[in-house]
Design a protein around this motif. Sequence first.
Motif, PDB file in Angstrom:
ATOM      1  N   ILE A 188     -12.739  -0.814   4.960  1.00 55.65           N
ATOM      2  CA  ILE A 188     -12.697  -0.370   6.355  1.00 55.65           C
ATOM      3  C   ILE A 188     -11.253  -0.383   6.836  1.00 55.65           C
ATOM      4  O   ILE A 188     -10.480  -1.288   6.483  1.00 55.65           O
ATOM      5  N   TYR A 189     -10.881   0.635   7.590  1.00 55.61           N
ATOM      6  CA  TYR A 189      -9.595   0.680   8.287  1.00 55.61           C
ATOM      7  C   TYR A 189      -9.888   0.997   9.744  1.00 55.61           C
ATOM      8  O   TYR A 189     -10.710   1.870  10.035  1.00 55.61           O
ATOM      9  N   VAL A 190      -9.222   0.322  10.636  1.00 52.63           N
ATOM     10  CA  VAL A 190      -9.270   0.697  12.048  1.00 52.63           C
ATOM     11  C   VAL A 190      -7.837   1.017  12.468  1.00 52.63           C
ATOM     12  O   VAL A 190      -6.935   0.190  12.314  1.00 52.63           O
ATOM     13  N   ILE A 191      -7.657   2.218  12.978  1.00 51.35           N
ATOM     14  CA  ILE A 191      -6.317   2.752  13.201  1.00 51.35           C
ATOM     15  C   ILE A 191      -6.157   3.177  14.651  1.00 51.35           C
ATOM     16  O   ILE A 191      -7.019   3.886  15.195  1.00 51.35           O
ATOM     17  N   ALA A 192      -5.067   2.764  15.280  1.00 53.02           N
ATOM     18  CA  ALA A 192      -4.768   3.179  16.649  1.00 53.02           C
ATOM     19  C   ALA A 192      -4.317   4.637  16.638  1.00 53.02           C
ATOM     20  O   ALA A 192      -3.376   4.997  15.923  1.00 53.02           O
ATOM     21  N   VAL A 193      -4.978   5.469  17.424  1.00 55.10           N
ATOM     22  CA  VAL A 193      -4.705   6.907  17.406  1.00 55.10           C
ATOM     23  C   VAL A 193      -3.285   7.214  17.874  1.00 55.10           C
ATOM     24  O   VAL A 193      -2.590   8.059  17.296  1.00 55.10           O
ATOM     25  N   GLU A 194      -2.832   6.536  18.918  1.00 57.78           N
ATOM     26  CA  GLU A 194      -1.489   6.803  19.436  1.00 57.78           C
ATOM     27  C   GLU A 194      -0.438   6.558  18.362  1.00 57.78           C
ATOM     28  O   GLU A 194       0.481   7.349  18.180  1.00 57.78           O
ATOM     29  N   MET A 195      -0.600   5.459  17.613  1.00 53.26           N
ATOM     30  CA  MET A 195       0.342   5.145  16.540  1.00 53.26           C
ATOM     31  C   MET A 195       0.262   6.178  15.428  1.00 53.26           C
ATOM     32  O   MET A 195       1.285   6.634  14.908  1.00 53.26           O
ATOM     33  N   LEU A 196      -0.951   6.564  15.054  1.00 54.58           N
ATOM     34  CA  LEU A 196      -1.138   7.553  13.988  1.00 54.58           C
ATOM     35  C   LEU A 196      -0.446   8.867  14.331  1.00 54.58           C
ATOM     36  O   LEU A 196       0.255   9.447  13.506  1.00 54.58           O
ATOM     37  N   ARG A 197      -0.625   9.316  15.556  1.00 52.12           N
ATOM     38  CA  ARG A 197      -0.007  10.587  15.964  1.00 52.12           C
ATOM     39  C   ARG A 197       1.515  10.459  16.045  1.00 52.12           C
ATOM     40  O   ARG A 197       2.243  11.407  15.726  1.00 52.12           O
ATOM     41  N   ARG A 198       1.980   9.316  16.452  1.00 56.00           N
ATOM     42  CA  ARG A 198       3.421   9.129  16.634  1.00 56.00           C
ATOM     43  C   ARG A 198       4.160   8.981  15.315  1.00 56.00           C
ATOM     44  O   ARG A 198       5.276   9.486  15.163  1.00 56.00           O
ATOM     45  N   THR A 199       3.541   8.309  14.340  1.00 52.61           N
ATOM     46  CA  THR A 199       4.235   7.988  13.092  1.00 52.61           C
ATOM     47  C   THR A 199       3.809   8.838  11.907  1.00 52.61           C
ATOM     48  O   THR A 199       4.509   8.886  10.895  1.00 52.61           O
ATOM     49  N   GLY A 200       2.631   9.475  12.004  1.00 48.56           N
ATOM     50  CA  GLY A 200       2.131  10.223  10.864  1.00 48.56           C
ATOM     51  C   GLY A 200       1.661   9.334   9.733  1.00 48.56           C
ATOM     52  O   GLY A 200       1.666   9.728   8.560  1.00 48.56           O
ATOM     53  N   SER A 201       1.232   8.118  10.069  1.00 45.58           N
ATOM     54  CA  SER A 201       0.781   7.157   9.064  1.00 45.58           C
ATOM     55  C   SER A 201      -0.449   6.419   9.579  1.00 45.58           C
ATOM     56  O   SER A 201      -0.636   6.288  10.797  1.00 45.58           O
ATOM     57  N   ILE A 202      -1.268   5.915   8.662  1.00 47.19           N
ATOM     58  CA  ILE A 202      -2.386   5.075   9.091  1.00 47.19           C
ATOM     59  C   ILE A 202      -1.951   3.618   9.224  1.00 47.19           C
ATOM     60  O   ILE A 202      -2.712   2.793   9.728  1.00 47.19           O
ATOM     61  N   TYR A 203      -0.742   3.307   8.787  1.00 46.21           N
ATOM     62  CA  TYR A 203      -0.228   1.939   8.872  1.00 46.21           C
ATOM     63  C   TYR A 203       0.852   1.835   9.942  1.00 46.21           C
ATOM     64  O   TYR A 203       1.866   2.521   9.875  1.00 46.21           O
ATOM     65  N   GLY A 204       0.612   0.970  10.908  1.00 48.04           N
ATOM     66  CA  GLY A 204       1.608   0.737  11.939  1.00 48.04           C
ATOM     67  C   GLY A 204       2.445  -0.497  11.653  1.00 48.04           C
ATOM     68  O   GLY A 204       2.336  -1.117  10.593  1.00 48.04           O
ATOM     69  N   GLU A 205       3.278  -0.871  12.623  1.00 48.81           N
ATOM     70  CA  GLU A 205       4.129  -2.050  12.454  1.00 48.81           C
ATOM     71  C   GLU A 205       3.325  -3.336  12.519  1.00 48.81           C
ATOM     72  O   GLU A 205       3.649  -4.313  11.843  1.00 48.81           O
ATOM     73  N   THR A 206       2.297  -3.364  13.355  1.00 49.71           N
ATOM     74  CA  THR A 206       1.468  -4.564  13.475  1.00 49.71           C
ATOM     75  C   THR A 206       0.151  -4.329  12.756  1.00 49.71           C
ATOM     76  O   THR A 206      -0.617  -3.437  13.115  1.00 49.71           O
ATOM     77  N   ILE A 207      -0.099  -5.132  11.740  1.00 51.38           N
ATOM     78  CA  ILE A 207      -1.300  -4.988  10.918  1.00 51.38           C
ATOM     79  C   ILE A 207      -2.046  -6.320  10.898  1.00 51.38           C
ATOM     80  O   ILE A 207      -1.460  -7.372  10.616  1.00 51.38           O
ATOM     81  N   SER A 208      -3.332  -6.259  11.209  1.00 47.61           N
ATOM     82  CA  SER A 208      -4.199  -7.426  11.109  1.00 47.61           C
ATOM     83  C   SER A 208      -5.225  -7.163  10.009  1.00 47.61           C
ATOM     84  O   SER A 208      -5.373  -6.029   9.538  1.00 47.61           O
ATOM     85  N   ALA A 209      -5.942  -8.206   9.617  1.00 50.19           N
ATOM     86  CA  ALA A 209      -6.884  -8.040   8.511  1.00 50.19           C
ATOM     87  C   ALA A 209      -8.147  -8.858   8.713  1.00 50.19           C
ATOM     88  O   ALA A 209      -8.096  -9.991   9.225  1.00 50.19           O
ATOM     89  N   VAL A 210      -9.263  -8.292   8.316  1.00 52.49           N
ATOM     90  CA  VAL A 210     -10.514  -9.033   8.201  1.00 52.49           C
ATOM     91  C   VAL A 210     -10.702  -9.360   6.720  1.00 52.49           C
ATOM     92  O   VAL A 210     -10.354  -8.558   5.846  1.00 52.49           O
ATOM     93  N   ILE A 211     -11.223 -10.541   6.436  1.00 51.36           N
ATOM     94  CA  ILE A 211     -11.393 -10.992   5.056  1.00 51.36           C
ATOM     95  C   ILE A 211     -12.866 -10.946   4.696  1.00 51.36           C
ATOM     96  O   ILE A 211     -13.724 -11.427   5.446  1.00 51.36           O
ATOM     97  N   ILE A 212     -13.144 -10.340   3.544  1.00 51.33           N
ATOM     98  CA  ILE A 212     -14.515 -10.213   3.073  1.00 51.33           C
ATOM     99  C   ILE A 212     -14.642 -10.919   1.723  1.00 51.33           C
ATOM    100  O   ILE A 212     -13.641 -11.194   1.061  1.00 51.33           O
ATOM    101  N   PRO A 213     -15.864 -11.219   1.299  1.00 50.14           N
ATOM    102  CA  PRO A 213     -16.043 -11.804  -0.034  1.00 50.14           C
ATOM    103  C   PRO A 213     -15.605 -10.821  -1.115  1.00 50.14           C
ATOM    104  O   PRO A 213     -15.840  -9.614  -0.997  1.00 50.14           O
ATOM    105  N   GLU A 214     -15.013 -11.329  -2.171  1.00 48.86           N
ATOM    106  CA  GLU A 214     -14.502 -10.456  -3.227  1.00 48.86           C
ATOM    107  C   GLU A 214     -15.591  -9.599  -3.847  1.00 48.86           C
ATOM    108  O   GLU A 214     -15.358  -8.439  -4.211  1.00 48.86           O
ATOM    109  N   GLU A 215     -16.809 -10.140  -3.947  1.00 49.80           N
ATOM    110  CA  GLU A 215     -17.868  -9.378  -4.603  1.00 49.80           C
ATOM    111  C   GLU A 215     -18.258  -8.119  -3.830  1.00 49.80           C
ATOM    112  O   GLU A 215     -18.892  -7.209  -4.391  1.00 49.80           O
TER     113      GLU A 215
END
Length: 239
Positions: A188-215
């Motif tokens: 899963i990725y959750v991406i801020a639209v304003e950042m995506l349009r401004r930078t042309g990337s799905i990765y912004g400067e501030t990145i957080s993460a949810v942790i799931i079981p490896e399996e």
Amino acid sequence: MANTSVARVLGLLPARGGSKGIAGKNLKTLHGRPLLGWAAAALAEAKTVDYRLCCSDSEAILEVARRFGLRTPWLRPPHLAEDKSLVIDVIRHALDTLQEREGMDFTHVALVQATSPTVLAQDIDAAVNLALESRADTVIAGYDAGQRHPSAMFTLDDEHKAHWILPADVRMARRQDLPPIFVRTGLIYVIAVEMLRRTGSIYGETISAVIIPEERAITIDTMTDFRIAQILLEESING
């Protein structure tokens, strides 16, 4: 940092008809339903998503997506369904088309992969909630690397000489003294639209993460992945 004052989330599941690794992969039956049906059902059940969309160049895929609760208002243009097509262009097209046709604007995109059958609605909701609470540009999913810590990793040169990735003081530390390391997964990725349009990337400067079981960190690329997912789904459903 994303603006979340009035959040509106587009849930997007892109799925091409073609596949290099496994022919007809997205429609191949996995534990009683087409592969993409698992991620589609999770997206349909997510409570934090305002509009649930599947975009594809395949009418058969769109039909399956509708059966599992997603909207399919258009057929993806051929230039966005090639092997080299970028997901960011697919996201932009979805955002632009919904704005032009329906007057819909979104603050975030929750991107779910058709090849991630172990994603749950709870994972999507957790990622969206984290994006809103942390005001992150991007939220990703990951799992604990466990024993596969970079302190034990090395590269090989042309003469088969090993070169450690990390310096000696880190390699010699006790495992319990090392900081935990996490591996990104495409669940899963959750991406801020304003950042995506401004930078042309799905990765912004501030990145957080949810942790799931490896399996559950599975992406179907090969038949081995497919067989592992089959076993995991059978175990989870049958208890």
